[in-house]
Design a protein around this motif. Structure first.
Motif, PDB file in Angstrom:
ATOM      1  N   LEU A 374      -4.220 -11.644   8.667  1.00 17.49           N
ATOM      2  CA  LEU A 374      -4.639 -11.366   7.296  1.00 17.49           C
ATOM      3  C   LEU A 374      -5.828 -10.408   7.264  1.00 17.49           C
ATOM      4  CD1 LEU A 374      -4.320 -14.953   5.751  1.00 17.49           C
ATOM      5  CD2 LEU A 374      -2.845 -12.975   5.318  1.00 17.49           C
ATOM      6  N   MET A 375      -6.749 -10.550   8.223  1.00 20.33           N
ATOM      7  CA  MET A 375      -7.888  -9.637   8.263  1.00 20.33           C
ATOM      8  C   MET A 375      -7.443  -8.212   8.552  1.00 20.33           C
ATOM      9  SD  MET A 375     -10.997 -11.735  10.043  1.00 20.33           S
ATOM     10  CE  MET A 375     -12.111 -10.338   9.807  1.00 20.33           C
ATOM     11  N   ARG A 376      -6.480  -8.047   9.448  1.00 21.68           N
ATOM     12  CA  ARG A 376      -6.005  -6.702   9.767  1.00 21.68           C
ATOM     13  C   ARG A 376      -5.305  -6.055   8.569  1.00 21.68           C
ATOM     14  NH1 ARG A 376      -4.515  -9.265  14.877  1.00 21.68           N
ATOM     15  NH2 ARG A 376      -5.802  -8.412  16.569  1.00 21.68           N
ATOM     16  N   LEU A 377      -4.660  -6.881   7.750  1.00 23.18           N
ATOM     17  CA  LEU A 377      -3.925  -6.355   6.593  1.00 23.18           C
ATOM     18  C   LEU A 377      -4.812  -6.111   5.378  1.00 23.18           C
ATOM     19  CD1 LEU A 377      -0.734  -8.607   6.814  1.00 23.18           C
ATOM     20  CD2 LEU A 377      -0.886  -6.152   7.349  1.00 23.18           C
ATOM     21  N   ALA A 378      -6.032  -6.649   5.395  1.00 18.90           N
ATOM     22  CA  ALA A 378      -6.912  -6.543   4.229  1.00 18.90           C
ATOM     23  C   ALA A 378      -7.314  -5.092   3.993  1.00 18.90           C
ATOM     24  CB  ALA A 378      -8.153  -7.397   4.443  1.00 18.90           C
ATOM     25  N   PRO A 379      -7.459  -4.677   2.731  1.00 22.69           N
ATOM     26  CA  PRO A 379      -7.906  -3.310   2.430  1.00 22.69           C
ATOM     27  C   PRO A 379      -9.246  -3.019   3.074  1.00 22.69           C
ATOM     28  CG  PRO A 379      -7.123  -4.421   0.447  1.00 22.69           C
ATOM     29  CD  PRO A 379      -7.187  -5.465   1.514  1.00 22.69           C
ATOM     30  N   SER A 380      -9.459  -1.764   3.435  1.00 24.36           N
ATOM     31  CA  SER A 380     -10.666  -1.385   4.177  1.00 24.36           C
ATOM     32  C   SER A 380     -11.940  -1.655   3.390  1.00 24.36           C
ATOM     33  CB  SER A 380     -10.606   0.095   4.552  1.00 24.36           C
ATOM     34  OG  SER A 380     -10.489   0.905   3.387  1.00 24.36           O
ATOM     35  N   GLY A 381     -11.861  -1.622   2.063  1.00 19.54           N
ATOM     36  CA  GLY A 381     -13.062  -1.839   1.257  1.00 19.54           C
ATOM     37  C   GLY A 381     -13.372  -3.292   0.973  1.00 19.54           C
ATOM     38  N   LEU A 382     -12.507  -4.216   1.432  1.00 21.07           N
ATOM     39  CA  LEU A 382     -12.707  -5.622   1.101  1.00 21.07           C
ATOM     40  C   LEU A 382     -13.989  -6.177   1.720  1.00 21.07           C
ATOM     41  CD1 LEU A 382     -11.478  -8.072  -0.353  1.00 21.07           C
ATOM     42  CD2 LEU A 382     -10.279  -8.639   1.769  1.00 21.07           C
ATOM     43  N   ALA A 383     -14.256  -5.808   2.981  1.00 20.46           N
ATOM     44  CA  ALA A 383     -15.462  -6.302   3.645  1.00 20.46           C
ATOM     45  C   ALA A 383     -16.715  -5.785   2.957  1.00 20.46           C
ATOM     46  CB  ALA A 383     -15.457  -5.898   5.117  1.00 20.46           C
ATOM     47  N   VAL A 384     -16.673  -4.528   2.528  1.00 18.67           N
ATOM     48  CA  VAL A 384     -17.824  -3.957   1.811  1.00 18.67           C
ATOM     49  C   VAL A 384     -18.062  -4.706   0.511  1.00 18.67           C
ATOM     50  CG1 VAL A 384     -18.678  -1.907   0.614  1.00 18.67           C
ATOM     51  CG2 VAL A 384     -17.596  -1.684   2.860  1.00 18.67           C
TER      52      VAL A 384
END
Length: 404
Positions: A374-384
């Protein structure tokens, strides 16, 4: 003479509170039970809200100069594949500051340097703080401390305010709220150290998640690094040679983890169980005693917000108390502080607990690969966006903080 506060505890929150109160017109005495301040804690990452709080206290520029911005890195698996990348430049654009890594000892030194000479007294063990009849003053009782450099022989002192910043095991909190269950073990234990020499690290910050284990590092400006290993473990488990245990435990994890451990002296390793105040306090204020930092809301380190929230506490407390000229003014200011800080810190602590359960503490053999996918599939801006949710905080503007 102006209003006088006694701050109990010379950690990050206590020192920051003292700096803030002095900048807004208070006379301050800081007392700590240690005869010599060892500044243990290895290293720390400060998100933008912590840096903004330090800016308000007048030491932000010095911290930036002594620290190292975290622009590169992220979260990895034990084999080294990336789960999420850090975009420190995006965070800086959004918040005005990257996350900054700095040795805790250096942060303590900079905060102490911002205090007026004679503010800090070591070797003073405070046993009790009470509000005097009438509610306009507080009494601090202290006893003799042991060891070289002990400064107290026992006695008491009065002040307009007592700031309890005496940590997760706060004596003052226990006395003020005897029905509260106090700190509990989170289920994790942490070992950490600073390397003995610089290393050629390719990232500023990394964490790696295995099953019930996390290993991370923070790169410092001088080339050394702080590393931490967090493991699921009951409270009280200790090892005769903790560094040897970690070298075996993480021997097959990706570089630079073995290199970080190899660059560490065995005597430099610190080992602490991770505790938290899982049950929120009913108030951060009792009469003329106010709680701050871990004494008020100790949280797990999974969001890197513990020190940042203590710094926010310090700035808000000083801002609310600026200009308080009488008993009613102080009491109203403390009520505002409680109303602002308790909801925010309760929410951040709950989010940190949840982050730990889904991150380092997760150990089920089916749940771990699912989380990783799920982390690999998450959009790149989600962590930000997740970081912005907690780090997007602006200090209150006051006369004492203006211009910083």
């Amino acid at each position: 003479m102006g209003l006088h506060a006694v701050v109990v505890g010379a950690g990050i929150g206590g020192l920051a509170a003292a700096v803030g109160l002095q900048r807004t017109g208070w006379e301050v005495t800081v007392v700590d039970r240690a005869s010599v301040l060892a500044d243990e804690g290895a290293g720390i990452s400060l998100a933008a809200n912590g840096i903004r709080a330090l800016d308000a206290l007048g030491v932000g520029a010095a911290v930036r100069a002594a620290g190292r911005g975290q622009y590169t890195g992220g979260t990895r698996t034990p084999r080294g594949s990336w789960l999420a990348r850090m975009d420190g430049a995006a965070l800086e654009r959004a918040l005005g500051s990257p996350i900054v890594g700095i040795p805790r000892a250096e942060l303590h030194r900079l905060l102490r340097a911002a205090l007026r000479p004679g503010t800090l007294r070591t070797g003073v063990t405070v046993t009790r703080a009470t509000t005097l009849p009438g509610g306009a003053r507080a009494r601090v009782e202290y006893e003799a401390a042991d060891g070289p450099g002990a400064a107290a022989e026992g006695g008491c002192a009065e002040a307009d305010l007592v700031v309890a910043a005496d940590g997760i095991g706060s004596r003052l909190r226990t006395a003020l709220f005897p029905a509260h269950p106090g700190p509990v073990h989170s289920g994790s234990t942490v070992l950490r150290a600073v390397t003995d020499r610089p290393l050629d690290l390719r990232t500023d910050f990394e964490i790696t998640w295995g099953r019930g284990a996390e290993f991370g590092h923070i790169a410092f400006a001088d080339g050394r690094a702080e590393w931490h290993a967090v493991l699921n473990a009951p409270a009280g488990v200790r090892h005769a040679d903790p560094l040897a245990v970690l070298r075996r435990r993480f021997a097959h994890w990706h570089a630079p983890i073995p290199e970080l451990l190899a660059a560490t002296r065995p005597e430099a390793v610190l080992h602490h169980d991770v505790g938290e105040l899982a049950t929120p306090l009913p108030s951060f204020v009792s009469g003329r005693v106010v709680l701050l930092g871990d004494a008020a809301h100790a949280m797990t380190p999974n969001l890197g917000q513990g020190a940042c929230q203590a710094l926010e506490d310090a700035v808000v407390l000083a801002a609310e108390l600026e200009g308080a000229a009488d008993g009613g003014g102080i009491d109203t200011a403390l009520a505002r502080y409680d109303g602002v800080r308790r909801p925010r810190t309760t929410a951040v602590a709950a989010a940190a607990r949840q982050a730990g359960r889904m991150g380092q503490q997760l150990s089920h053999p089916l749940a771990v690969p699912l989380r990783d996918a799920l982390m690999r599939l998450a959009p790149s801006g989600l962590a930000v966006r997740a970081i912005l949710r907690h780090a997007a905080w602006t200090p209150p503007l006051t006369r004492g903080f203006a211009g910083e």
